[in-house]
Design an enzyme around this catalytic site. Structure first.
Site, mmCIF file in Angstrom:
data_model
loop_
_atom_site.group_PDB
_atom_site.id
_atom_site.type_symbol
_atom_site.label_atom_id
_atom_site.label_comp_id
_atom_site.label_asym_id
_atom_site.label_seq_id
_atom_site.Cartn_x
_atom_site.Cartn_y
_atom_site.Cartn_z
ATOM 1 N N ASP A 13 0.808 -1.228 0.000
ATOM 2 C CA ASP A 13 0.000 0.000 0.000
ATOM 3 C C ASP A 13 0.836 1.271 0.000
ATOM 4 O O ASP A 13 0.446 2.289 0.578
ATOM 5 C CB ASP A 13 -0.966 0.016 1.201
ATOM 6 N N LYS A 16 2.118 2.018 -5.147
ATOM 7 C CA LYS A 16 2.828 1.490 -6.327
ATOM 8 C C LYS A 16 2.017 1.641 -7.605
ATOM 9 O O LYS A 16 2.568 1.802 -8.671
ATOM 10 C CB LYS A 16 3.163 0.001 -6.134
ATOM 11 N N GLY A 40 -4.153 -4.441 -4.558
ATOM 12 C CA GLY A 40 -5.110 -3.467 -5.046
ATOM 13 C C GLY A 40 -4.363 -2.233 -5.493
ATOM 14 O O GLY A 40 -3.558 -1.687 -4.743
ATOM 15 N N HIS A 41 -4.554 -1.855 -6.721
ATOM 16 C CA HIS A 41 -3.890 -0.661 -7.240
ATOM 17 C C HIS A 41 -4.947 0.332 -7.665
ATOM 18 O O HIS A 41 -5.818 -0.007 -8.457
ATOM 19 C CB HIS A 41 -3.038 -1.015 -8.474
ATOM 20 N N GLN A 223 2.062 -6.107 -3.070
ATOM 21 C CA GLN A 223 2.371 -6.132 -1.633
ATOM 22 C C GLN A 223 3.694 -5.388 -1.365
ATOM 23 O O GLN A 223 3.969 -4.425 -2.045
ATOM 24 C CB GLN A 223 2.414 -7.566 -1.082
HETATM 25 P P1 IMP Z 1 -2.797 -12.811 1.678
HETATM 26 O O1 IMP Z 1 -1.814 -12.254 0.720
HETATM 27 O O2 IMP Z 1 -4.242 -12.590 1.285
HETATM 28 O O3 IMP Z 1 -2.517 -14.253 2.007
HETATM 29 O O4 IMP Z 1 -2.629 -12.006 3.070
HETATM 30 C C1 IMP Z 1 -1.450 -12.130 3.848
HETATM 31 C C2 IMP Z 1 -1.069 -10.792 4.482
HETATM 32 O O5 IMP Z 1 -0.654 -9.896 3.471
HETATM 33 C C3 IMP Z 1 -2.213 -10.110 5.234
HETATM 34 O O6 IMP Z 1 -1.666 -9.400 6.330
HETATM 35 C C4 IMP Z 1 -2.742 -9.128 4.213
HETATM 36 O O7 IMP Z 1 -3.392 -8.026 4.815
HETATM 37 C C5 IMP Z 1 -1.448 -8.703 3.538
HETATM 38 N N1 IMP Z 1 -1.651 -8.232 2.164
HETATM 39 C C6 IMP Z 1 -1.942 -8.966 1.087
HETATM 40 N N2 IMP Z 1 -2.030 -8.187 -0.010
HETATM 41 C C7 IMP Z 1 -1.768 -6.933 0.385
HETATM 42 C C8 IMP Z 1 -1.662 -5.687 -0.300
HETATM 43 O O8 IMP Z 1 -1.804 -5.572 -1.523
HETATM 44 N N3 IMP Z 1 -1.354 -4.605 0.467
HETATM 45 C C9 IMP Z 1 -1.132 -4.703 1.794
HETATM 46 N N4 IMP Z 1 -1.216 -5.845 2.473
HETATM 47 C C10 IMP Z 1 -1.521 -6.956 1.785
#
Ligand code: IMP
Length: 429
Positions: A13, A16, A40-41, A223
């Protein structure tokens, strides 16, 4: 500069989407190399806001080829919805290329992600429940189903039957859920196959050839570094490698192909989901960051936890990614504060740390050693020339550069594409 990796230097977040979109104007290819629709972008163009989760931001540029590479996990229904959304809003997604080796997120992955989080209770990771972890788990257990399997019914059905026999036992006996039906999944995924066929390609070859020809290629990480499965705050991480190495393995290119690694870092820091967060603010300052920074997740809408900029973590990120440049985002959000703090070290369990600690217990008990800097308390969102920045803002940026040892090349001061300051206008590349 032909090949550039753009990645999150914090917990995701960092903005990017906007950064990639900024570079994508000059890019021939934008490549997503890991993750799936957990990302999410948001790209803001004029009055229009586009929320993308799978299709790389480069799709907005008609001269750019967006690529979803083999390191990604793809939920085909979500991808097709995104393609339809773009088409419906006048953006042509037909240039999109999808790796035949990317793994598919299946309905049982989504289900298992959700029930496992419930089962973990207080120990939960706070995943996005999109099936990301279970899909990567099957990939590494060598029982994943790949995009190419969609086009070979026998292989698809064989693999699905084998894996579903196991998954149904887990769903029914461990989690007390209803079993899933092979035929329904085959039916649903065959319909996806026909629609996805025109996009499927050998993306390693495509991107490798583009780099050889000197085309401009951007690798877009999802991420962030601290969510990396190997180098993040395990187990509170995602299941892939957002770090620079992930761009290589997730695309199928070698390290010599890369010219530049840009780390995107917010001028403060945030994280969603659970896990350690040394500079987290549970007070009015944290609330101000959430409110002014609009810190709610693009994918899940969850409120992000916010805190002061963590220079220990950022220095770590510079090391594990070999960052060549920093792109600092949301500096305008800090205009709210009379004084600012940044973490320059941690103290934990009686010890002092200037390097990011590897031990989970140490990290959990960290309190930040904060350095106070003056704020500027003026609106900077209209500034484009670094010479016009208030002295306190320039000093804040120089403090970051000195602490991290990586030059700040760009600074973003608002959500619009053009709200960017070239902090080093005389740099040649
Ligand atoms: P997962 O990727 O859905 O398995 O989530 C694992 C961890 O990564 C959790 O803490 C999510 O909140 C975090 N996470 C996954 N995708 C994002 C992102 O795009 N931005 C921020 N945190 C993320």
């Amino acid at each position: 500069m032909s090949a550039t990796i753009i990645l999150g230097a914090q917990w995701g977040d960092e903005g990017k989407g906007k950064v990639t979109d900024y570079f994508a104007e000059a890019a021939d290819f934008v490549v997503r190399y890991q993750g799936g629709n957990n990302a999410g972008h948001t790209v803001v163009i004029g009055e229009e806001r586009f929320a993308l989760s799978l299709v790389p931001s480069g799709v907005m540029n008609p001269n750019c080829t967006p690529v979803i590479a083999s390191g990604c996990v793809v939920d085909p229904g979500v991808l097709l919805d995104e393609i339809d959304m773009l088409t419906g809003r006048g953006v042509d997604p037909s240039r999109l290329r999808l790796s035949s080796n990317a793994h598919l997120i299946m309905p049982y992955h989504r289900k298992l992600d959700a029930v496992k989080e419930r089962y973990l209770g207080r120990q939960k990771i706070g995943t996005t429940k999109r099936g990301i972890g279970p899909a990567y788990a099957d990939k590494y257990a060598r029982q994943g189903i790949r995009v190419q399997d969609l086009f070979d019914t026998k292989i698809f059905v064989d693999k699905l039957e084998t894996v579903l026999t196991e998954k149904n036992k887990i769903l029914t006996r461990v989690y007390n859920q209803l079993p899933m039906d092979t035929r329904e999944i085959v039916h649903e995924y065959q319909a996806f196959a026909e629609r996805l066929r025109p996009y499927v390609d050998d993306t390693s070859l495509l991107v490798g050839s583009a780099i050889s020809e000197g085309r401009q290629v951007l690798f877009e990480g999802a991420q962030g570094t601290l969510l990396d499965i190997d180098h993040g705050t395990y187990p509170f991480v995602t299941s892939s490698n957002p770090t620079a190495g992930g761009a290589l393995t997730g695309t199928g290119i070698g390290p010599k192909a890369i010219d530049r690694v840009v780390g995107v870092a917010k001028a403060y820091i945030s994280r969603v989901g659970t896990g350690p967060f040394p500079t987290e603010l549970d007070d009015d300052d944290g609330e101000t960051m959430v409110r002014v920074g609009g810190e709610y997740g693009t994918v899940t809408g969850r409120r992000r936890r916010c805190g002061w900029l963590d220079l220990v973590a950022l220095r770590y990120s510079a090391r594990v990614n070999s960052l060549t440049d920093l792109f600092v985002t949301k500096l305008d959000v800090l205009s709210q504060f009379e004084t600012l703090n940044v973490a320059t070290a941690y103290s934990s369990l009686g010890d002092y740390y200037t390097e990011f600690p590897r031990q989970q217990r140490v990290l959990y008990n960290c309190t930040p050693v904060l350095h106070e800097l003056p704020g500027w308390k003026t609106d900077i969102s209209g500034i484009r020339d670094p010479a016009d920045l208030p002295d306190a803002a320039t000093a804040y940026l120089h403090f970051i550069e000195d602490a991290v040892g990586v030059p700040i090349r760009w600074v973003s001061v608002g959500p619009e594409r053009n709200q960017v300051i070239d902090f080093r206008p005389t740099a040649t590349s």
